[in-house]
Design an enzyme around this catalytic site. Structure first.
Site, short mmCIF file in Angstrom:
data_model
loop_
_atom_site.label_atom_id
_atom_site.label_comp_id
_atom_site.label_asym_id
_atom_site.label_seq_id
_atom_site.Cartn_x
_atom_site.Cartn_y
_atom_site.Cartn_z
CB CYS A 69 2.00 1.17 5.45
SG CYS A 69 1.19 2.78 5.29
CB CYS A 72 2.02 2.37 2.04
SG CYS A 72 2.78 3.37 3.34
#
Length: 144
Positions: A69, A72
């Site tokens: 991600c 993230c």
């Protein structure tokens, strides 16, 4: 002497009682010796999350993330900065949803990154999306 604060060791999952006035003195786990109040975000397992989210008297801020991600990965250093800034008043942990998809399901994680604040056994706030450290700090202190 003031009351003791319950904290789950983020390494061995042992529940410790720490005198409230000693929280700022970097207490260590009585079982494994790990720091009870780390100054950075710590990767934890589902067992530690389950125990800490239910037992701890100090807020537990959980970042649900995955290595693939992009947002993230962008937020990771900001989350650690917030952990350092709020050390002593909250503990910051990370749960890898790729390694532990069942934990994401149990916590109704629909998108990542998602942060949840647990206080004394209850979810008290939730925030999805990447944030800078100052906004994370604001979110954590506002949810108090």
């Amino acid at each position: 002497m003031s009351d003791a604060v319950k904290l789950t060791c983020l390494e061995c999952a042992q529940v410790n009682r720490v005198p409230a006035e000693r929280i700022s003195e970097k207490p260590k786990c009585g079982t494994c010796g790990a720091s009870m109040m780390p100054t950075k975000a710590v990767e934890i397992t589902p067992d530690v999350l389950r125990k800490a989210s239910r037992n701890d008297d100090i807020p537990l801020i959980v970042d649900f993330w995955a290595p693939w991600c992009g947002p993230c990965r962008t937020m990771a250093p900001e989350f650690s900065k917030a952990a350092s800034a709020l050390s002593g008043s909250a503990r910051f942990v990370k749960v890898n949803t790729e390694d532990y998809p069942q934990v994401a399901g149990q916590n109704r994680i629909r998108g990542i990154p998602t942060m949840i604040r647990f206080t004394k056994g209850r979810e008290v706030a939730r925030q999805s999306g990447a944030m800078k450290a100052d906004r994370i700090i604001g979110w954590v202190t506002q949810a108090a």
